[in-house]
Structure formats: C-alpha cells, structure tokens
Design an enzyme around this catalytic site. Structure first.
Site, short mmCIF file in Angstrom:
data_model
loop_
_atom_site.label_atom_id
_atom_site.label_comp_id
_atom_site.label_asym_id
_atom_site.label_seq_id
_atom_site.Cartn_x
_atom_site.Cartn_y
_atom_site.Cartn_z
N ASP A 131 -1.43 -0.73 6.16
CA ASP A 131 -1.63 -0.05 7.44
C ASP A 131 -3.10 0.13 7.79
O ASP A 131 -3.42 0.65 8.85
CB ASP A 131 -0.97 1.33 7.43
CG ASP A 131 -1.71 2.31 6.55
OD1 ASP A 131 -1.96 3.44 6.99
OD2 ASP A 131 -2.08 1.95 5.41
N ASP A 151 0.88 -1.15 0.00
CA ASP A 151 0.00 0.00 0.00
C ASP A 151 0.93 1.21 0.00
O ASP A 151 2.11 1.10 0.37
CB ASP A 151 -0.88 -0.03 1.26
CG ASP A 151 -1.68 1.24 1.43
OD1 ASP A 151 -2.39 1.62 0.49
OD2 ASP A 151 -1.58 1.85 2.51
N MET A 152 0.44 2.36 -0.39
CA MET A 152 1.30 3.53 -0.45
C MET A 152 1.08 4.48 0.73
O MET A 152 1.96 4.67 1.57
CB MET A 152 1.10 4.28 -1.77
CG MET A 152 2.10 5.42 -1.97
SD MET A 152 1.86 6.30 -3.53
CE MET A 152 0.30 7.13 -3.24
N ASP A 153 -0.09 5.09 0.79
CA ASP A 153 -0.36 6.11 1.81
C ASP A 153 -0.45 5.47 3.20
O ASP A 153 -1.27 4.60 3.44
CB ASP A 153 -1.67 6.83 1.50
CG ASP A 153 -1.62 7.58 0.18
OD1 ASP A 153 -0.84 8.54 0.09
OD2 ASP A 153 -2.33 7.18 -0.76
#
Length: 188
Positions: free
Chosen positions: A167, A11-13
């Site tokens: 997250d 995941d990025m953010d």
C-alpha cells in the site's frame, strides 16, 4: 487470479491489517511529552519504513537534538497494546485465505518481527504465513529490495515468481527493485 505466481508476499500495516489508528495514537502520546505532533501528511511518504526513520523525520522537522532510536523505542513500548485493541483485517485478507496451503506466503513489513508475529497471532492469521521478515531482520529497508528478497529466500521461491501486495510507495519501489510484480492494494 494470482495462480501464475509461485509465492505471495504481503506488507502488513495498511495492506493486510488496518493498524494506522493505533500507530497514530502511539506517536501522538509519545510526541506530546516533547511538545511535538505527528504531521500525518508529511510522514505518509514514509509508510512502510521502520519507526526510527519516522522518528528521524520528526526530529529533523522540529530541529531538535534527540536520538531517533530512543524516540522510536518509546513509541514501540506502548504501540503493541494500543494497536492490538484497534487492529482490523483489511479486505486483502481474502486473498490470503484463498491461497493458504496452496502457495507459500510471507509477510514483509517495516514493523519489528516480533510485533508482526504478535499481531498476526492476535487476528488469527499467523498460521497462513510461512515466513515473516520485519525491520529488524534486514539492514536495508524499503525502498531497498532486501525485505522482499529475504521473504522469497525464506519461502524458497525465485523472486521473479513472486507477487507483492503493498500500500506504500516505498514498498512498491522495493518490490520492483526485487524483480517482483506488485499489486498496489489502494487500487483494488
């Protein structure tokens, strides 16, 4: 530590990049025009969702008649420059660096594809990833497995041989639904 996996998906953010302050500032600026505020505690459960879903939640909370896609577009129009000025890589970037060139890796994000590409270029990580799957690349978003299944397809790895770094609860659910192992980076 993750050598047993054939593909790594991030995941990025909030997982790879700390973009929260920039997204929050963009929402604050857009919502202030309409006399609304972002309730951070209420929207935390939507982490990993596309902006239009967050917009729909806000609209429903205020019981106003607005188009969630238009509101999300207003946020999107200003978020790029704000986030670029504030973004910082998170510690999980060390795993990316350790596996660069050793395993195929992908980004599976609730952000738009072009925005993800731009952020990864900005922080010097774009060349670490073989694929990006953004909110505009799939019809069903996290917690549906589509984002991560598309990542596995693009990096040509069986979903069961992938591990996802996430997250957010929706993202962890999506990884499980895709038949992938997941690492909750909040516990690292």
């Amino acid at each position: 530590m993750y050598d047993r996996y054939q593909g790594l998906i991030f995941d990025m953010d909030g997982t790879l990049l700390d973009t929260e302050a920039g997204h929050r500032q963009a929402w604050d600026e857009v919502l202030a025009k309409y006399g609304m505020k972002l309730d951070l505690e209420a929207v935390v459960a939507l982490n990993g969702s596309p902006s239009w879903k967050v917009a729909q939640f806000i609209i429903d909370s205020y019981q106003v008649d607005m188009d969630p896609y238009k509101l999300a577009q207003e946020k999107f129009d200003i978020v790029g420059d704000i986030v670029l000025a504030m973004v910082k890589p998170l510690p999980i970037v060390e795993i990316v660096k350790a596996y660069k060139g050793k395993r195929p890796m992908a980004i599976g994000t609730g952000s738009m594809h072009g925005f993800a590409d731009r952020l990864l270029q900005h922080v010097g990580l774009r060349d670490c990833f073989d694929a990006i799957v953004g909110a505009d690349d799939v019809q069903n978003h996290k917690p549906a497995p589509d984002t991560f299944l598309r990542c596995a397809e693009l990096i040509k790895v069986n979903p069961g041989s992938c591990v996802v770094f996430e997250d957010a609860p929706f993202g962890l659910q999506a990884a499980k639904a895709a038949g992938m192992d997941a690492v909750d980076v909040r516990n690292l």
